[in-house]
Scaffold this active site. Structure first.
Site, PDB file in Angstrom:
ATOM      1  N   TYR A   1       1.912  24.535  45.556  1.00 58.51           N
ATOM      2  CA  TYR A   1       1.290  25.827  45.272  1.00 58.51           C
ATOM      3  C   TYR A   1       1.300  26.754  46.482  1.00 58.51           C
ATOM      4  CZ  TYR A   1      -0.477  23.424  41.166  1.00 58.51           C
ATOM      5  OH  TYR A   1      -0.570  22.715  40.000  1.00 58.51           O
TER       6      TYR A   1
ATOM      7  N   ASP B   1      -3.862  18.635  39.337  1.00 54.73           N
ATOM      8  CA  ASP B   1      -4.090  19.752  38.415  1.00 54.73           C
ATOM      9  C   ASP B   1      -3.939  19.237  36.984  1.00 54.73           C
ATOM     10  OD1 ASP B   1      -4.304  22.196  37.249  1.00 54.73           O
ATOM     11  OD2 ASP B   1      -2.605  23.122  38.261  1.00 54.73           O
TER      12      ASP B   1
ATOM     13  N   ASP C   1       3.680   9.454  36.659  1.00 54.72           N
ATOM     14  CA  ASP C   1       4.017   9.322  35.229  1.00 54.72           C
ATOM     15  C   ASP C   1       3.244   8.146  34.609  1.00 54.72           C
ATOM     16  OD1 ASP C   1       5.568   7.919  37.049  1.00 54.72           O
ATOM     17  OD2 ASP C   1       7.383   7.910  35.832  1.00 54.72           O
TER      18      ASP C   1
ATOM     19  N   LYS D   1       4.619  10.096  43.695  1.00 58.22           N
ATOM     20  CA  LYS D   1       5.920   9.887  43.060  1.00 58.22           C
ATOM     21  C   LYS D   1       6.846   9.471  44.209  1.00 58.22           C
ATOM     22  CE  LYS D   1       8.619  10.302  39.402  1.00 58.22           C
ATOM     23  NZ  LYS D   1       8.522   9.409  38.245  1.00 58.22           N
TER      24      LYS D   1
ATOM     25  N   ASP E   1      -7.260  17.574  34.223  1.00 56.69           N
ATOM     26  CA  ASP E   1      -7.489  18.128  32.880  1.00 56.69           C
ATOM     27  C   ASP E   1      -7.385  17.023  31.836  1.00 56.69           C
ATOM     28  OD1 ASP E   1      -7.897  20.691  33.725  1.00 56.69           O
ATOM     29  OD2 ASP E   1      -6.453  21.587  32.341  1.00 56.69           O
TER      30      ASP E   1
END
Ligand code: NAD
Length: 355
Positions: free
Chosen positions: A140, A246, A222, A190, A250
């Site tokens: 970001y 992020d 994943d 990852k 959620d």
């Protein structure tokens, strides 16, 4: 005297913030803390009044305060404004102005609400996990970034970047938090594909050296996304970089049912901004039916993380649990056989349990 900056915001923000303040005042007199409060307007209302969604005075107040409580910002009235003065910029300005690098989102299942989850009872019953998400680094903020033309068309670039100190400080937050819980940290990366997260794994592992009493595991993002819906109870503290967090936070929050139930904290040391994860809910604003529980549980997080007052935090959580146990519900979590109550009535009931 501990100072709390109050950013009520827009839409249902002021409605839920009012209940949070009532709870803070009740805790203040019960535990004789001596809180003082100062309003710090942010969001669309602040833009209307001062021409900016984050007036300097509000940022000053937030900087001086020990903790910030934020209701919610935004709404259709301000959607056409230039991006630079949209209500949400006020929120981002507070986060960056206070350098809040650690976002903490618990997902805890209250037993009486098991039926409100979209997942099966046997999967979600007893969930009690926390996502610790790095909030000021990663893709970001990394450079270079942007979209540029090239001979074959256009090319978009974002850069995933982390430094050792950035990873270390967020890892420490996760380990410290785990020490107060079930002493398990699962770090998400990852590392099989992305070098930046290979560094993430290396630094998290090194930092773990100072926390031998905490169990550390690593999981590819994943797999983590899959495990969260397959067997969420395996998690205690999930430590994530900004981008993965992020998405996973959620996902984790939806496990427990309504968005009106979920609190959050964004921290830099003990300084923190506490807010429900939901937005300003313009569709129900002014109707007196918003669920104030996410805000009240954000107060519990403030008591815990900024003021180090675990008994008071547990007291607030217990009050909420008791009200739910007795069958009282706001409209968003209402089901057959329970009693539907308004925002302020829910506040009254929580205060009664605290008394
Ligand atoms: P939202 O979270 O405001 O609402 C989504 C849905 O959930 C709506 O149906 C709403 O009625 C319901 N809901 C939300 N909170 C509730 C509560 N406490 N009790 C009962 N029901 C509740 O998301 P949205 O509709 O996408 O966004 C509305 C505005 O809020 C937008 O302007 C958006 O930019 C802003 N927003 C602000 C924040 C923030 O301030 N942190 C976060 C998200 C969205």
């Amino acid at each position: 005297m501990p100072l709390i900056a109050l950013c009520a915001g827009d839409g249902i923000g002021p409605e839920v913030a009012a209940e949070a303040v009532r709870v803070l005042k009740a805790i203040d007199s019960k535990y004789r803390i001596g809180f003082s409060f100062e309003d710090a307007p942010v969001g669309g209302g602040a833009y209307d009044k001062f021409g900016t969604p984050l007036p300097d005075k509000s940022l000053d107040t937030a900087k001086r305060a020990d903790a910030v409580f934020l209701g919610a910002v935004g709404g259709p009235k301000w959607e056409k404004l230039d991006y630079s003065v949209r209500p949400e910029r006020g929120l981002l300005g507070l986060r960056s102005g206070l350098d809040l690098y650690a976002n903490i989102r618990p997902a805890k299942m209250f037993a009486p609400l098991v039926a409100a989850s979209t997942l099966k009872r046997e999967v979600v019953e007893g969930i009690d996990l926390v996502v610790v998400r790095e909030l000021t680094g990663d893709i970001y903020f990394g450079k270079p970034r942007g979209v540029e033309k090239y001979a074959g068309g256009k090319r978009g670039v974002n850069t995933m970047v982390y430094t050792t100190p950035e990873i270390e400080r967020i890892a420490r937050i996760a380990f410290e938090l785990a020490r107060k819980r079930r002493k398990k940290v699962c770090s998400v990366d990852k590392a099989n594909v992305l070098e930046t997260t290979e560094l993430w794994r290396e630094v998290v592992t090194q930092t773990h050296g100072a926390y031998p009493d905490v169990d550390l595991s690593h999981m590819y993002v994943d797999n983590a996304a899959m495990q969260l819906v397959r067997n969420p109870r395996q998690f205690d503290v999930m430590l994530t970089p900004n981008l993965f967090g992020d998405i996973l936070s959620d996902e984790a929050s939806m496990l427990t049912g309504s968005i009106g139930m979920l609190p959050s904290a964004s921290l830099n040391g003990t300084k923190g901004m506490y807010e429900p994860i939901h937005g300003s809910a313009p569709d129900i604003a002014g109707k007196g039916i918003a669920n104030p529980i996410a805000s009240v549980l954000s107060v519990a997080m403030m008591l815990e993380y900024t003021f180090g007052n675990s008994p008071a935090a547990r007291d607030v959580e217990r009050a909420v649990a008791n009200v739910l146990e007795k069958g009282f519900r706001t409209a968003d979590i209402f089901s057959e056989g329970t009693a539907k109550v308004s925002t302020t009535r829910m506040g009254d009931l929580i205060l009664k349990e605290l008394a």
